[in-house]
Scaffold this motif. Structure first.
Motif, short mmCIF file in Angstrom:
data_model
loop_
_atom_site.label_atom_id
_atom_site.label_comp_id
_atom_site.label_asym_id
_atom_site.label_seq_id
_atom_site.Cartn_x
_atom_site.Cartn_y
_atom_site.Cartn_z
N ALA A 40 -6.31 11.86 -9.02
CA ALA A 40 -4.96 11.87 -9.59
C ALA A 40 -4.39 13.29 -9.59
O ALA A 40 -3.21 13.49 -9.28
CB ALA A 40 -4.97 11.29 -11.01
N TYR B 59 4.12 11.07 -3.33
CA TYR B 59 2.67 10.87 -3.31
C TYR B 59 2.14 10.50 -1.93
O TYR B 59 0.96 10.69 -1.64
CB TYR B 59 2.27 9.77 -4.31
CG TYR B 59 2.56 10.14 -5.74
CD1 TYR B 59 1.84 11.14 -6.38
CD2 TYR B 59 3.54 9.47 -6.46
CE1 TYR B 59 2.09 11.48 -7.69
CE2 TYR B 59 3.80 9.80 -7.78
CZ TYR B 59 3.07 10.80 -8.39
OH TYR B 59 3.32 11.13 -9.69
N GLN C 155 -3.65 3.33 -3.39
CA GLN C 155 -2.40 2.78 -2.89
C GLN C 155 -1.32 3.75 -3.35
O GLN C 155 -1.20 4.01 -4.55
CB GLN C 155 -2.14 1.40 -3.48
CG GLN C 155 -3.15 0.37 -3.06
CD GLN C 155 -2.90 -0.95 -3.77
OE1 GLN C 155 -2.27 -1.01 -4.82
NE2 GLN C 155 -3.41 -2.01 -3.18
N ARG C 156 -0.58 4.28 -2.39
CA ARG C 156 0.41 5.28 -2.77
C ARG C 156 1.62 5.20 -1.88
O ARG C 156 1.55 4.84 -0.72
CB ARG C 156 -0.21 6.67 -2.76
CG ARG C 156 -0.80 7.06 -1.44
CD ARG C 156 -1.66 8.28 -1.60
NE ARG C 156 -1.82 8.95 -0.32
CZ ARG C 156 -2.46 10.06 -0.13
NH1 ARG C 156 -2.99 10.68 -1.15
NH2 ARG C 156 -2.55 10.59 1.05
N ALA D 43 4.96 6.43 -6.53
CA ALA D 43 3.88 5.97 -7.40
C ALA D 43 2.55 5.92 -6.64
O ALA D 43 2.52 5.88 -5.42
CB ALA D 43 4.20 4.57 -7.94
N PHE D 44 1.47 5.91 -7.41
CA PHE D 44 0.15 5.67 -6.83
C PHE D 44 -0.68 4.87 -7.81
O PHE D 44 -0.44 4.88 -9.02
CB PHE D 44 -0.57 6.98 -6.46
CG PHE D 44 -1.02 7.81 -7.63
CD1 PHE D 44 -2.20 7.53 -8.31
CD2 PHE D 44 -0.27 8.90 -8.05
CE1 PHE D 44 -2.62 8.31 -9.37
CE2 PHE D 44 -0.68 9.69 -9.11
CZ PHE D 44 -1.85 9.38 -9.78
N THR D 45 -1.64 4.16 -7.28
CA THR D 45 -2.63 3.45 -8.07
C THR D 45 -3.99 3.73 -7.45
O THR D 45 -4.18 3.51 -6.25
CB THR D 45 -2.37 1.93 -8.09
OG1 THR D 45 -1.07 1.70 -8.63
CG2 THR D 45 -3.40 1.20 -8.92
N ARG E 57 -9.22 1.45 -12.99
CA ARG E 57 -7.92 1.64 -12.34
C ARG E 57 -7.12 2.69 -13.12
O ARG E 57 -7.09 2.69 -14.34
CB ARG E 57 -7.15 0.33 -12.28
CG ARG E 57 -5.84 0.45 -11.55
CD ARG E 57 -5.18 -0.87 -11.26
NE ARG E 57 -5.29 -1.84 -12.33
CZ ARG E 57 -5.32 -3.16 -12.13
NH1 ARG E 57 -5.26 -3.67 -10.92
NH2 ARG E 57 -5.42 -3.99 -13.16
N ASP F 245 -3.21 4.85 -12.75
CA ASP F 245 -1.97 4.97 -11.97
C ASP F 245 -1.27 6.30 -12.24
O ASP F 245 -1.75 7.12 -13.02
CB ASP F 245 -1.04 3.78 -12.21
CG ASP F 245 -0.42 3.74 -13.59
OD1 ASP F 245 -0.55 4.72 -14.35
OD2 ASP F 245 0.20 2.72 -13.91
N HIS F 246 -0.12 6.49 -11.61
CA HIS F 246 0.61 7.76 -11.68
C HIS F 246 1.11 8.08 -13.10
O HIS F 246 1.32 9.24 -13.42
CB HIS F 246 1.79 7.73 -10.71
CG HIS F 246 2.83 6.73 -11.09
ND1 HIS F 246 2.66 5.38 -10.84
CD2 HIS F 246 4.01 6.86 -11.71
CE1 HIS F 246 3.71 4.73 -11.30
NE2 HIS F 246 4.55 5.60 -11.83
N ARG G 89 -4.59 3.51 -17.80
CA ARG G 89 -5.96 3.21 -17.41
C ARG G 89 -6.30 1.79 -17.83
O ARG G 89 -5.91 1.35 -18.90
CB ARG G 89 -6.93 4.15 -18.12
CG ARG G 89 -6.54 5.58 -18.08
CD ARG G 89 -7.50 6.49 -18.79
NE ARG G 89 -7.65 6.22 -20.22
CZ ARG G 89 -8.30 7.02 -21.05
NH1 ARG G 89 -8.87 8.11 -20.61
NH2 ARG G 89 -8.40 6.72 -22.33
#
Length: 132
Positions: free
Chosen positions: A48, A61, A83-84, A88-90, A110, A112-113, A117
């Motif tokens: 991250a 991202y 995944q970005r 955003a990203f995950t 998991r 994300d941006h 969590r």
């Protein structure tokens, strides 16, 4: 006068070692699980951070021709997937199936941006799994 250990003494020693092992192994296994969880949380946070640095340089991202950010593949117990896109990203850390973490109660990890969590497939609470 007898010298050495007799059969009864040897059986008592073996039984005591077995009882000690039965007590110690679950604790040892739990420590290994906590260490593997801590490792994957660190990998997710590092990925991250790298993606945030990438966004600071290029404005998004997703990889561009200017900059490609390579992320860790994971660890022995978890595989990291990202995944970005521009906004955003995950990050998802999936358990490797043939390791002792495959049946872990925390499930996958998991992030994300936005810093959200969770643990898909897990039955433990966030504090237990993420360590804070």
């Amino acid at each position: 006068m007898q010298r050495g250990l007799g059969l009864i003494e040897l059986l008592i020693v073996v039984a005591l070692i077995g009882m000690l092992a039965a007590i110690a192994y679950p604790s040892y296994s739990d420590q290994l699980r906590r260490a593997a969880r801590g490792e994957v949380v660190g990998l997710l946070q590092e990925a991250a951070l790298r993606l945030e640095q990438h966004r600071a340089y290029v404005g998004g991202y997703a990889d561009t021709e200017q900059l490609v950010t390579v992320l860790s593949a994971g660890s022995r117990y978890y595989r990291l997937q990202a995944q970005r896109d521009e906004d955003a990203f995950t990050l998802l850390a999936r358990r490797v199936t043939e390791t002792f973490m495959a049946g872990d109660r925390c499930g996958d990890f998991r992030l994300d941006h936005a810093g959200v969590r969770d643990n898909p497939g897990g039955s433990e609470d966030e504090q237990t799994c993420w360590g804070s």
